[in-house]
Enzyme design. Structure first.
Site, PDB file in Angstrom:
ATOM      1  N   HIS A 261       0.832  -1.214   0.000  1.00  0.00           N
ATOM      2  CA  HIS A 261       0.000   0.000   0.000  1.00  0.00           C
ATOM      3  C   HIS A 261       0.867   1.265   0.000  1.00  0.00           C
ATOM      4  O   HIS A 261       0.509   2.279   0.600  1.00  0.00           O
ATOM      5  CB  HIS A 261      -0.955   0.020   1.202  1.00  0.00           C
ATOM      6  CG  HIS A 261      -1.890  -1.143   1.250  1.00  0.00           C
ATOM      7  ND1 HIS A 261      -3.066  -1.178   0.521  1.00  0.00           N
ATOM      8  CD2 HIS A 261      -1.821  -2.335   1.902  1.00  0.00           C
ATOM      9  CE1 HIS A 261      -3.688  -2.330   0.749  1.00  0.00           C
ATOM     10  NE2 HIS A 261      -2.944  -3.043   1.576  1.00  0.00           N
TER      11      HIS A 261
ATOM     12  N   ASN B 114      -9.954  -3.480   2.018  1.00  0.00           N
ATOM     13  CA  ASN B 114      -9.695  -3.351   0.583  1.00  0.00           C
ATOM     14  C   ASN B 114     -11.004  -3.044  -0.139  1.00  0.00           C
ATOM     15  O   ASN B 114     -12.063  -2.953   0.478  1.00  0.00           O
ATOM     16  CB  ASN B 114      -9.083  -4.641   0.024  1.00  0.00           C
ATOM     17  CG  ASN B 114      -7.628  -4.823   0.401  1.00  0.00           C
ATOM     18  OD1 ASN B 114      -6.893  -3.858   0.565  1.00  0.00           O
ATOM     19  ND2 ASN B 114      -7.214  -6.071   0.552  1.00  0.00           N
TER      20      ASN B 114
END
Length: 504
Positions: free
Chosen positions: A55, A128
């Site tokens: 990320h 997510n």
């Protein structure tokens, strides 16, 4: 045929199983004694510096969460306490596998991490844009992410690696199907859903007493449904954007908010009782599977709106730290193996990336009072606790104390239950110490007492008296010798009661 090399830990210890974590029963949770898992996750968190290991490329904005439906029957969390209640939030979007300089239009899951700044502390949901993931056991997480990074020889993305791993890991098929479907490349961060992905638990409180029977746990999944509608990119559109504007989604989010076009999501939950979980056809804590909406329909909770851009990207986005270990009373965990490992792994990554006091950075600082015994370390801000004790239990007044009102009900795991068991209950902490004293000669006993007196005499008298009770419970002579050395007179009529070997 050449025999494969023997897999070992960094200490050279042979590994018998590199596929399955050590768990309490087939549905978890993961045990701390799984040193191989801990080593893999801890080492994995330190493989990149200074950007996030996963990320790394992201964008974020601030906003508010507003309650629109009463779910207090499920959770006692104060942010859900009344319809219309607003809570400040920070929401960070990201791609998963790429570096900070990668393109926003990659075919890759998108991170959806929310920090709720509640009156009871910060609550983080680190999810997510998909309700599931590629793996169900955290032991495989470093291996999986390595396949999404660069080849160690060529330093290029490696399709052999990713498909080799996926073909050897059939549990990934559900997520692979989503990733390569029309949903695989969201057009912008605004035009996609978000999910907590893991199974969590909600805990209610139906009374004012501490009775466990008044606290109930249900399993829960979090959903964030975009109110902008779903929009995605084709492979051809993605390739064009990656060349023309690799930061297109970052631009889109910032510009939409700057123009007053505030993106919104409808937060919903799915709820499953413990009884339903026990009868569920598959493991309800498996991160590679969803709960059917027909069986567990979405229940609306509120609206999440982003309405303020960061003033400084590094201070408010790059330094933002999210971890599923940050939960508030009324929200808790489950036996989800991936969640259990992330509870350890995520804050460990933040301590590595930002330092042991990362929660003191402004973007991570709770809006409620913070009272603990953590001191020192890099970037310890404020007065570092001042002159107050840095240990607990302590005798000082007005220092932080535990509060049983916030205790969670036990998490039942078949024949055992996860709980905080009182290690003093039922234990005799005096007999063996007394036996040792009685084995000593009178001269040794006298030297023991004098050694203790030399140290204990420097402590306050209330502490001396409390400690004397322990000595008397071990042996009356033991207590009398120390008391005499301290110049403290003990009423003989109290000695038989004091001498009883019971826990206090």
């Amino acid at each position: 045929m050449t025999e494969p090399q023997k897999l070992t830990t960094a200490d050279g210890i042979p590994i018998a199983d590199n596929q399955n974590s050590l768990t309490a029963g087939p549905r978890g949770p993961v045990l701390m004694q799984d040193f191989h898992l801990m080593e893999k996750l801890a080492h994995f968190n330190r493989e990149r510096i200074p950007e996030r290991v996963v990320h790394a490329k992201g964008a974020a904005a601030f906003g508010t969460f507003t309650v629109t439906n009463d779910i207090t029957r499920y959770s006692k969390a104060k942010l859900f306490s009344e319809i219309g209640k607003k809570t400040e939030v920070l929401l960070r979007f990201s791609t998963v596998g790429g570096e900070k300089g990668s393109a926003d239009a990659e075919r890759d899951p998108r991170g959806f991490a929310i920090k709720f700044y509640t009156e009871e502390g910060n609550w983080d949901i680190t999810g997510n844009n998909t309700p599931i993931f590629f793996i169900r056991d955290p032991l495989k997480f470093p291996d999986f992410i390595h396949t999404q990074k660069r080849n160690p020889q060529t330093n290029c993305k490696d399709h052999n690696a990713r498909w080799d791993f996926w073909s050897l890991s059939p549990e990934s098929l559900h997520q692979v199907t989503i990733l390569f479907s029309d949903r695989g490349i969201p057009k912008t961060y605004r035009h996609m859903d978000g999910f907590g992905s893991h199974t969590f638990s909600l805990i209610n409180d139906q009374g004012d007493t501490l009775s466990e029977s008044l606290r109930e746990r249900v399993w829960c999944k979090f959903h964030f449904k975009t109110l902008q509608g779903h929009q995605t990119l084709t492979e051809q559109e993605s390739a064009k954007l990656k060349g023309e504007d690799p930061d297109h989604a970052t631009h889109d989010l910032f510009e939409a908010i700057a123009q007053g076009d505030y993106p919104k999501w409808r937060m919903c939950i799915q709820v499953m009782s413990e009884e339903q979980a026990a009868k569920h056809p598959d493991n309800p804590f498996d991160l590679t599977k969803v709960w059917k909406h027909s069986d567990y329909p979405l229940i609306e909770v509120g609206i999440l709106e982003l309405n303020r851009n960061p003033e400084n990207y590094f201070a408010q986005v790059e330094q933002a730290a999210f971890s599923p270990s940050a939960v508030v009373p009324g929200v808790s965990f489950s036996p989800d193996k991936m969640l259990q490992a992330r509870i350890m792994s995520y804050p460990d990554a933040q301590r590595y990336r930002l330092g042991g006091n990362y929660q003191q950075l402004p973007v991570n600082q709770p809006k409620c009072p913070v009272m603990h015994y953590q001191r020192d370390g890099f970037m310890a801000l404020g007065n570092n606790g001042g002159s107050t004790p840095n240990y607990e239990p302590n005798s000082a007044e007005s220092t932080p104390k535990q509060n049983p009102a916030y205790a969670e009900p036990p998490m039942h795991l078949g024949d055992v239950a996860a709980d905080r068991y009182d290690h003093r209950q039922g234990n005799d902490d005096y007999t063996q110490a007394g036996n040792l004293y009685r084995l000593m000669t009178p001269e040794q006993q006298e030297r023991l007492a004098q050694n203790i007196v030399g140290s204990l005499s420097q402590a306050r008298q209330d502490i001396q008296m409390r400690q004397l009770c322990h000595f008397f419970r071990a042996d009356v002579s033991y207590g009398r010798r120390v008391a005499e050395g301290l110049g403290i007179s003990i009423d003989p009529s109290m000695l038989p009661a004091i001498a009883q070997p019971v826990s206090i």
